[in-house]
Design a protein around this motif. Structure first.
Motif, mmCIF file in Angstrom:
data_model
loop_
_atom_site.group_PDB
_atom_site.id
_atom_site.type_symbol
_atom_site.label_atom_id
_atom_site.label_comp_id
_atom_site.label_asym_id
_atom_site.label_seq_id
_atom_site.Cartn_x
_atom_site.Cartn_y
_atom_site.Cartn_z
ATOM 1 N N ARG B 582 0.836 -1.117 0.001
ATOM 2 C CA ARG B 582 -0.117 -0.190 -0.021
ATOM 3 C C ARG B 582 0.810 1.184 0.063
ATOM 4 N N MET B 583 1.906 1.275 0.864
ATOM 5 C CA MET B 583 3.052 2.293 0.916
ATOM 6 C C MET B 583 3.650 2.361 -0.575
ATOM 7 N N LEU B 587 3.835 5.794 -2.932
ATOM 8 C CA LEU B 587 5.133 6.246 -3.590
ATOM 9 C C LEU B 587 5.132 6.110 -4.997
ATOM 10 N N LEU B 588 4.613 5.298 -5.454
ATOM 11 C CA LEU B 588 4.711 5.175 -7.077
ATOM 12 C C LEU B 588 3.619 5.944 -7.773
ATOM 13 N N GLU B 589 2.700 6.244 -7.013
ATOM 14 C CA GLU B 589 1.568 6.998 -7.521
ATOM 15 C C GLU B 589 0.940 6.132 -8.410
ATOM 16 N N ASP B 594 -2.113 -2.665 -8.770
ATOM 17 C CA ASP B 594 -1.147 -2.737 -9.997
ATOM 18 C C ASP B 594 0.368 -3.050 -9.546
ATOM 19 N N ILE B 595 0.505 -3.154 -8.163
ATOM 20 C CA ILE B 595 1.808 -3.410 -7.657
ATOM 21 C C ILE B 595 1.968 -4.804 -7.590
ATOM 22 N N GLU B 596 3.162 -5.140 -8.093
ATOM 23 C CA GLU B 596 3.700 -6.655 -7.992
ATOM 24 C C GLU B 596 4.876 -6.654 -7.013
ATOM 25 N N PHE B 597 4.946 -7.821 -6.171
ATOM 26 C CA PHE B 597 5.938 -7.766 -5.316
ATOM 27 C C PHE B 597 6.811 -9.045 -5.646
ATOM 28 N N SER B 598 8.085 -8.995 -5.766
ATOM 29 C CA SER B 598 8.838 -10.205 -5.952
ATOM 30 C C SER B 598 10.498 -9.572 -5.622
ATOM 31 N N GLY B 599 11.072 -10.700 -4.995
ATOM 32 C CA GLY B 599 12.460 -10.532 -4.838
ATOM 33 C C GLY B 599 12.791 -8.987 -3.982
ATOM 34 N N ALA B 603 6.948 -3.436 -7.887
ATOM 35 C CA ALA B 603 6.919 -2.744 -9.113
ATOM 36 C C ALA B 603 5.501 -2.550 -9.427
ATOM 37 N N VAL B 604 5.379 -1.492 -10.573
ATOM 38 C CA VAL B 604 4.186 -1.092 -11.218
ATOM 39 C C VAL B 604 4.113 -2.190 -12.345
ATOM 40 N N LYS B 605 3.082 -2.880 -12.428
ATOM 41 C CA LYS B 605 2.944 -3.793 -13.501
ATOM 42 C C LYS B 605 2.924 -3.231 -14.819
ATOM 43 N N GLY B 606 3.715 -3.654 -15.736
ATOM 44 C CA GLY B 606 3.744 -3.322 -17.084
ATOM 45 C C GLY B 606 4.654 -1.768 -17.292
#
Lengths: 164, 822
Positions: B582-583, B587-589, B594-599, B603-606
């Motif tokens: 959520r945070m 920050l990424l507006e 659309d936020i993917e979490f890995s590693g 990141a914003v998808k796409g």
């Protein structure tokens, strides 16, 4: 009270001690060398094994007065966490400890074992460590660790000789 | 035969790394080793406090007696002695030690004062306590305490104890029976009626002494109304609550610390009188106190394990299919009920059916008081006893029918496609693959080759016979679903707690309610958190074992830490990620969806390049300059996990034993253990747990027994008499794994701490009996010492037991055997 002069892990201590004081208690209670634990009271378990003039002794079956004039090496004198002795490193690498209570004694006894036999077989290691009990590991990884340390120590001895 | 893990750890092979990026599954060397291999460990006895006084307990030398006069004046007058207290001196404040498991409504629960007041009921029970300036002075003063004992009859034999008119351990209770607990499923009588095969056996689970290498120790300090108690315990959280309950010291004024603890195996899953007394002494004297037991003291006063007489009947068809099983147990409680004493044998109620299908089952257990050290949990706790019973019976059934012991098991076990499976004892086994584990074990063991050698030795009449023992076991662990504990009248739940703190620098602190004492949680928990959060392993620190650091927990026992505590950690990590997502979106507006979490990165998808690491998000949350609407400036999260089911590790263990028919000496030739503990977090730690478990199970089969004489004197008080095996007494094990993930937790993990101990005892005894079968031997009582093997052979050769029965030989240990009442 008798006066003793003992060198422990490179430091000399002069102390008055009760004649009955065990070396294990002298180390732990008087000198604060608590790296050497006590696991029994019949000299069976070997947790308290230290080296006296390079030979392994169970410090619960040696009186402090008997250590007078001798050099004691405990687990604390072996490595400091940054510079590990090959035996300590081998115990870590081979997962030769779980709770770790027997480990100081096991390591010191293993050093004495390699002093007598630099290249022991598994069976010789098992027989040589008969006086040190471990309740966690089933000993298999301890045997591996001693074998590994033996290899490492022989190789570094050879390297040293070649260097000369 | 699927699901055999490619990375399974074979003997001599360094466990592989399934995924270079994955921490879980990796054979990480342990973080905790650094202090343990250098002697920088904090054992309780290492702790020194200003003004520390030393405590020693005077213990009863008589198994049953009324306490007359106690004269402590001479002891009090000795130099360096600060105080001496008797049970009567502390009677108003010492309370009664808790039993958390009233298994039946009418269970007989005697008072259990930490220091005996009127009567002693086992050798080793405390009768007075000395406080002195150092440990030598304290022990010296014990000899100056004069106690008058009026001896009472000793109740030593369980079967005699339950007879009408027997002498009583607790006269006021009018019986030596604490409880009788019954479970029945199907129609046992119908199953046995007209059964073509009925096998009836009586097996004795001898009494064992857990023997953690670190003896118990307690340090306690009182500063004003604030108490800190350090103890060599497995259960700092439970201990805190129980000490508060017993002493009336408010729970929030009491901090309990389990510093480095040198093994437990159940023996430190206890609320001991010595812990209570140290707390009272610190309060009374206003100075810190320390008590450290000697081994010979501990052998008498640490709770013992096992000690059951099992009467078992198994009904089967001629093709080997089991129709029903009847179990009737006498379980020795010892003199008092301690924390979970009465419940231990009942854990076996769910395990006597093992991995097998059957139509009917009955289980009855009677808890019996004797004038012996109380029993309680010891590695496996009820499950090794049950597994021994059923696995011995399966070999007997195979012999009766002329079937191979593997084949008779195959005809009865739950097939892998039948999971989840509701067992006759009411559990639901979620997963397993007994076929795969067995097939792998047979291959590693070279079963057919060893059978051929066995036949050859039999043909040649070789004085050294070869026996092959089978044990296909399962166990219930991951204790435990709270609702199940409730239905069994246990006094608490079985959840576990974890919290995860993401520090401003992005480093991570994991706080766990599990309380490791050799299990390697500091390493394994960091692996779980590192994977889940995508941070380096080195960036995670695991905190535990101190109620002021880890305020919530249910501690470590019953192979529960990973399956319950590890899952709590997993869930807490997920909550951190949810907050951070959520945070990060803010920050990424971007939209949170659309936020993917890995590693470790959000990141914003796409949108390549649009990303924030967890560390960046943590720092932004700490700064709190720019937060999403209503967002608390922290990523820290916690989770309490209550398991929906037990976990059911299983495996196939095969033992080859060479038995010298002239001397009775048993040598283990090879031992193969293929265990299925589900997903593995650290294969190195798993293999170590299996090794150690095997050693303890084999020790029960061959070496260990707590022996009492007819007067109730423990004759195995030292390590010279109670034979903990050394390296020279054990074989090299061949261990391997199959991997059937648990389906009831997101990690897919099962427990491993007790598996080796549960499986191995019957494998060894089955091997010995198998070797001697041609001589007419169908049982050897444990421990199978050379003397007992030789006697079993001699009696079988005579064709029958001698009239009146011969005195049973004792354990192998030196003087411990003398007059041993088995």
């Amino acid at each position: 009270m008798p006066r003793v002069s003992v060198e422990v892990d490179g430091v000399r201590y002069d102390d008055d001690v009760e004649p009955r004081l065990l070396l294990a208690h002298y180390l732990r209670d008087r000198l604060g060398k608590v790296g050497t634990p006590i696991g029994c009271d019949t000299s069976n378990c070997g947790a308290c094994t230290v080296l006296m003039d390079g030979l392994s002794v169970k410090s619960c079956s040696v009186l402090a007065v008997q250590a007078d004039g001798h050099e004691i090496t405990t687990i604390e004198g072996l490595g400091d966490g940054r510079n590990l002795h090959p035996m300590q490193r081998a115990f870590h690498e081979e997962h030769a400890l779980q709770c770790g209570y027997c480990t100081p004694g096991m390591i010191m006894a293993s050093l004495d074992l390699l002093r007598e036999n630099a290249d022991p077989s598994d069976e010789e290691i098992r027989a040589g460590l008969e006086g040190n009990l471990c309740r966690c590991t089933g000993y298999q990884n301890i045997v591996r660790a001693v074998r590994r340390a033996a290899n490492d120590m022989r190789q570094s001895d050879q390297a040293e000789e070649a260097h000369r | 035969m699927s699901e055999i893990a490619p990375e399974a750890v074979a003997e001599q092979v360094t466990p592989g790394t399934p995924d270079a990026k994955s921490e879980v599954g990796r054979a990480r060397r342990r973080t905790e080793d650094a202090r343990l291999i250098t002697g920088r460990t904090t054992w309780t006895d290492n702790i020194q406090l200003p003004g520390l006084l030393h405590v020693a307990f005077l213990r009863s030398p008589i198994s049953h007696a009324r306490i007359g006069r106690i004269d402590a004046e001479a002891a009090r007058a000795r130099p360096g002695v600060i105080a001496v207290f008797t049970g009567a001196d502390l009677a108003d404040e010492q309370g009664s030690l808790p039993c958390a498991w009233p298994v039946t409504d009418d269970m007989v629960l005697p008072d259990h004062p930490p220091i005996a007041v009127d009567e002693v009921r086992y050798v080793g029970e405390p009768v007075a306590v000395v406080v002195a300036r150092d440990r030598y002075a304290a022990v010296d003063a014990l000899e100056a305490v004069d106690v008058d004992y009026e001896p009472l009859p000793a109740v030593v034999d369980m079967e005699r104890a339950v007879e009408e008119g027997a002498d009583l351990v607790h006269a006021d209770k009018g019986t030596n029976k604490s409880y009788t607990w019954v479970f029945e499923a199907g129609e046992p009588d119908a199953a046995f009626r007209d059964a073509p095969v009925v096998i009836e056996r009586r097996y004795v689970q001898q009494r064992l002494i857990p023997t953690a290498m670190e003896p118990r120790a307690v340090v306690c300090s009182a500063v004003g109304d604030e108490y800190t108690l350090w103890s060599a315990t497995q259960i700092p959280h439970i201990l805190r609550l129980m000490l508060a309950t017993v002493t009336g010291i408010p729970e929030h004024r009491l901090r309990v610390v389990a510093p480095d603890v040198g093994g437990g195996f159940g023996s430190k899953l206890q609320v001991y009188g010595e812990e209570v007394v140290c707390l009272l002494l610190a309060r009374r004297l206003g100075r810190p106190v320390k008590w450290t037991e000697s081994r010979s003291e501990g052998n008498m006063a640490v709770h013992h394990g096992r000690d059951q007489i099992q009467r078992l009947s198994l009904a089967a068809d001629r093709d080997g299919r089991i129709r029903g099983l009847k179990v009737d147990l006498l379980a020795d409680m010892g003199a008092y009920l301690m924390l979970v004493t009465p419940g231990v044998p009942l854990l076996g109620a769910f395990m006597f059916n093992g991995i097998y299908k059957m139509d009917a089952y009955s289980f009855t257990c009677t808890g019996v008081f004797t004038n012996k050290t109380p029993t309680d949990a010891y590695r496996g706790a009820g499950r090794p006893e049950a597994t021994f019973g059923i696995e011995r019976l399966m070999d007997e059934l195979a012999n009766e029918l002329g079937l191979d012991p593997i084949e008779v098991r195959r005809r009865n076990w739950i097939r892998h496609e039948e999971f989840p499976y509701d067992t006759i004892s009411g559990l639901t086994y979620d997963s397993g693959n007994y076929e795969a584990a067995t097939e792998k074990a047979l291959r590693l063991f070279e079963y057919d080759k060893l059978r051929a050698e066995q036949a050859d030795r039999r043909d040649r009449g070789d004085p050294v016979q070869l026996g092959i023992g089978v044990s296909t076991f399962t166990e219930m662990c991951g204790l435990a679903p709270s609702r199940v504990l409730g239905s069994l009248s246990y006094g608490a739940g079985g959840w576990e707690h974890a919290s995860v703190r993401v520090l401003p620098s992005g480093k991570v602190e994991v706080v766990t309610g599990s309380s490791a004492h050799g299990q390697g949680h500091e390493t394994a928990w960091a692996q779980i958190a590192a994977d889940r959060l995508g941070v380096p392993f080195e960036d995670v620190r695991v905190l535990h074992g101190d109620t002021s650091v880890s305020p919530k927990g249910m501690d470590t026992y019953g192979s529960r830490s990973l399956a319950v505590g590890g899952v709590a950690l997993f869930n807490a990590c997920d909550k951190v990620i949810d907050k951070a997502r959520r945070m990060a979106a803010h920050l990424l507006e971007a939209d949170e969806g659309d936020i993917e979490f890995s590693g470790g990165s959000f990141a914003v998808k796409g949108v390549p390049g649009q990303a924030r690491t967890l560390q960046e998000v943590a720092l932004a949350a700490f700064a709190a300059h720019d937060l999403p609407e209503g967002f608390e400036p922290s990523l820290d999260s916690e989770a309490t996990h209550d398991p929906e089911n037990f976990s059911f590790p299983h495996g196939t263990h095969l033992c080859a034993a060479e038995v010298d028919t002239e001397t009775g000496f048993v040598k283990l030739r090879s031992y193969v253990a293929v265990d299925d503990v589900g997903k593995v977090v650290n294969p190195l730690i798993v293999e170590g747990q299996v090794h150690g478990g095997l050693a303890q199970g084999i020790a029960q089969a061959l070496y260990e027994e707590a022996v009492y004489d007819d007067d109730g004197n423990l004759t195995t008080t030292t390590m010279a008499d109670y034979l903990v095996p050394s390296a020279a007494d054990l074989p090299t094990f061949t261990t391997d794994r199959t991997e059937t993930p648990a389906t009831t937790n997101p990690l897919g993990v099962k427990g491993v701490g007790e598996a080796g101990t549960i499986a191995s005892t019957p494998a060894v005894v089955n091997a010995i009996v198998d070797a001697l079968r041609p001589y007419g031997v169908d049982d050897v009582p444990m421990p199978c010492t050379p003397e007992r093997v030789w006697r079993a052979l001699t009696e079988a050769r005579r064709g029958a037991a001698p009239p009146g029965g011969s005195p049973e030989p004792g354990a192998g240990g030196g003087l411990g055997s003398a007059g041993g009442a088995a």
